[in-house]
Design a protein around this motif. Structure first.
Motif, mmCIF file in Angstrom:
data_model
loop_
_atom_site.group_PDB
_atom_site.id
_atom_site.type_symbol
_atom_site.label_atom_id
_atom_site.label_comp_id
_atom_site.label_asym_id
_atom_site.label_seq_id
_atom_site.Cartn_x
_atom_site.Cartn_y
_atom_site.Cartn_z
ATOM 1 N N HIS A 270 36.301 54.642 27.040
ATOM 2 C CA HIS A 270 35.666 53.491 26.410
ATOM 3 C C HIS A 270 34.190 53.406 26.797
ATOM 4 N N GLU A 271 33.478 52.523 26.096
ATOM 5 C CA GLU A 271 32.084 52.272 26.464
ATOM 6 C C GLU A 271 32.045 51.537 27.799
ATOM 7 N N HIS A 272 31.000 51.789 28.553
ATOM 8 C CA HIS A 272 30.894 51.275 29.909
ATOM 9 C C HIS A 272 31.056 49.755 29.943
ATOM 10 N N PRO A 273 31.856 49.231 30.884
ATOM 11 C CA PRO A 273 32.105 47.784 30.931
ATOM 12 C C PRO A 273 30.872 46.952 31.200
ATOM 13 N N ARG A 274 29.820 47.534 31.725
ATOM 14 C CA ARG A 274 28.587 46.769 31.885
ATOM 15 C C ARG A 274 27.927 46.498 30.534
ATOM 16 N N MET A 275 28.341 47.245 29.514
ATOM 17 C CA MET A 275 27.713 47.146 28.213
ATOM 18 C C MET A 275 28.519 46.356 27.185
ATOM 19 N N LEU A 276 29.842 46.254 27.373
ATOM 20 C CA LEU A 276 30.684 45.818 26.268
ATOM 21 C C LEU A 276 31.887 45.024 26.772
ATOM 22 N N PHE A 277 32.308 44.066 25.960
ATOM 23 C CA PHE A 277 33.529 43.315 26.198
ATOM 24 C C PHE A 277 34.704 44.295 26.384
ATOM 25 N N PRO A 278 35.649 44.051 27.249
ATOM 26 C CA PRO A 278 35.868 42.833 28.042
ATOM 27 C C PRO A 278 35.275 42.878 29.446
ATOM 28 N N GLY A 279 34.435 43.852 29.747
ATOM 29 C CA GLY A 279 33.811 43.922 31.070
ATOM 30 C C GLY A 279 34.705 44.516 32.139
ATOM 31 N N THR A 280 35.815 45.138 31.723
ATOM 32 C CA THR A 280 36.706 45.804 32.671
ATOM 33 C C THR A 280 36.803 47.279 32.288
ATOM 34 N N GLY A 281 37.531 48.031 33.106
ATOM 35 C CA GLY A 281 37.658 49.463 32.859
ATOM 36 C C GLY A 281 36.721 50.281 33.711
ATOM 37 N N TRP A 282 36.464 49.801 34.928
ATOM 38 C CA TRP A 282 35.624 50.541 35.865
ATOM 39 C C TRP A 282 36.411 51.706 36.455
ATOM 40 N N PRO A 283 35.749 52.766 36.835
ATOM 41 C CA PRO A 283 36.464 53.933 37.379
ATOM 42 C C PRO A 283 37.324 53.608 38.587
ATOM 43 N N GLU A 284 36.917 52.600 39.363
ATOM 44 C CA GLU A 284 37.692 52.275 40.564
ATOM 45 C C GLU A 284 38.980 51.508 40.262
ATOM 46 N N GLU A 285 39.220 51.140 39.022
ATOM 47 C CA GLU A 285 40.480 50.507 38.643
ATOM 48 C C GLU A 285 41.531 51.614 38.470
ATOM 49 N N THR A 286 42.364 51.785 39.467
ATOM 50 C CA THR A 286 43.260 52.951 39.498
ATOM 51 C C THR A 286 44.733 52.594 39.616
ATOM 52 N N GLY A 287 45.083 51.322 39.428
ATOM 53 C CA GLY A 287 46.484 50.931 39.522
ATOM 54 C C GLY A 287 46.752 50.048 40.719
ATOM 55 N N GLY A 288 47.899 49.340 40.676
ATOM 56 C CA GLY A 288 48.251 48.432 41.755
ATOM 57 C C GLY A 288 48.780 49.153 42.978
#
Length: 327
Positions: free
Chosen positions: A58-76
């Motif tokens: 996806h497009e970088h979350p700093r640029m586009l809604f919803p502002g999530t999806g950063w590489p460090e989001e790797t699961g619970g």
């Protein structure tokens, strides 16, 4: 999202399909989302479930809604490594987009060994889409659909559920992109050179007063190189000019590949309204603001050269709001 609808989505068809597969006994389900917005809803639904691998390009979350999806989001805690996020800078075109997809997804599927592959094919990565800032063509979207079809056969015993998603260029892009997808899933792919029937074009004009495309192609032949192809021994892509060139991302102003790159701040910080909260640095108000692209010059339309597009050169701000998909 768990608490209610978000973006333009009311029912999360992808999550429901995956949940039903698990209910029927599936032990490993892979979900690949190539929509321009982060697949936040599916990721949230299976955040702690190691049986589901979610991959979002996806497009970088700093640029586009919803502002999530950063590489460090790797699961619970119970499913560390089950979420993979590939965030791309604005202006990423066919080569960089396909390179990121092919550089990450096959290896993940090979390791995860899914029993079913579920893919989401939002068409809003297209350069004509009014709500996002990538520069992908229908031709690259077709190649991505073909790749997902091949991966389903290679890694999931041919079990493939292909879903639609976002897409707001409803005349030029969505009908062609999803027609290619359905044809590929049916085993009857359509040649990009196929002429679109005149009857359909007349119906489109009667309903929208817009001229529909004449062919099933944007006139591009997407190519990409392997991740290591342009790198010297021991060199890794980074936020510098060499790293951007290796990714196929146009322009020196797309400098930041990392979440804190100075290039993103330099391009977008000045767009914030004076005194507005800075929950997402560089955006208006409390959420990312979609930007409607001005009509591009003729060379940027079907078959034209999109390689000279630059972030910020063809967008103007529109009213603040939370736009996008939540999957």
């Amino acid at each position: 999202m768990p608490g209610g609808a978000a973006g333009f989505c009311v029912y999360n068809d992808a999550s429901l399909a995956i949940a039903r597969l698990l209910e029927l006994g599936a032990e490993r389900v892979a979900y690949v989302d190539v929509d321009v917005h982060h697949g936040d809803g599916v990721q949230a639904a299976f955040w702690d479930d190691p049986r589901v691998l979610t991959v979002s390009l996806h497009e970088h979350p700093r640029m586009l809604f919803p502002g999530t999806g950063w590489p460090e989001e790797t699961g619970g805690e119970k499913a560390e490594g089950s979420a993979v996020n590939i965030a791309l800078p604005p202006g990423t075109s066919d080569g960089g987009w396909l390179r990121a997809l092919h550089g990450v997804v096959p290896e993940l599927l090979r390791s995860f060994r899914p029993q079913v592959l579920v893919t989401q094919h939002g068409a809003d990565t297209h350069i004509e889409d009014p709500l996002a800032h990538l520069a992908v063509t229908v031709d690259a979207q077709r190649v991505a659909a073909e790749a997902c079809h091949d991966w389903a056969h290679e890694y999931a015993q041919g079990r493939w559920i292909a879903l639609g998603g976002g897409g707001y260029a409803v005349v030029d892009v969505v009908p062609r992109s999803w027609t290619h997808l359905v044809a590929i899933a049916a085993g009857e792919p359509i040649s990009p050179r196929t002429v679109i029937p005149e009857d359909w074009r007349r119906q489109v004009y009667a309903r929208t007063r817009q001229d529909a495309p004449r062919r099933m192609t944007d006139g591009r032949e997407p190519v990409w190189s392997d991740w290591e192809a342009r790198l010297r021994p021991g060199e890794r892509p980074g936020p510098g000019r060499a790293g951007r060139a290796a990714l196929g991302v146009p322009g020196a102003r797309t400098a930041a590949l990392s979440s804190r790159g100075a290039g993103f701040r330099a391009v977008f910080r000045r767009r914030r309204k004076p005194g507005a909260p800075r929950r997402f640095p560089g955006f208006y108000a409390r959420c990312p603001v979609p930007r409607r692209r001005r009509d591009p010059p003729p060379s940027h339309r079907c078959g034209g050269d999109v390689s000279t597009w630059r972030p910020g050169s063809g967008y103007v701000p529109v009213s603040s709001g939370a736009y996008g998909e939540s999957r």
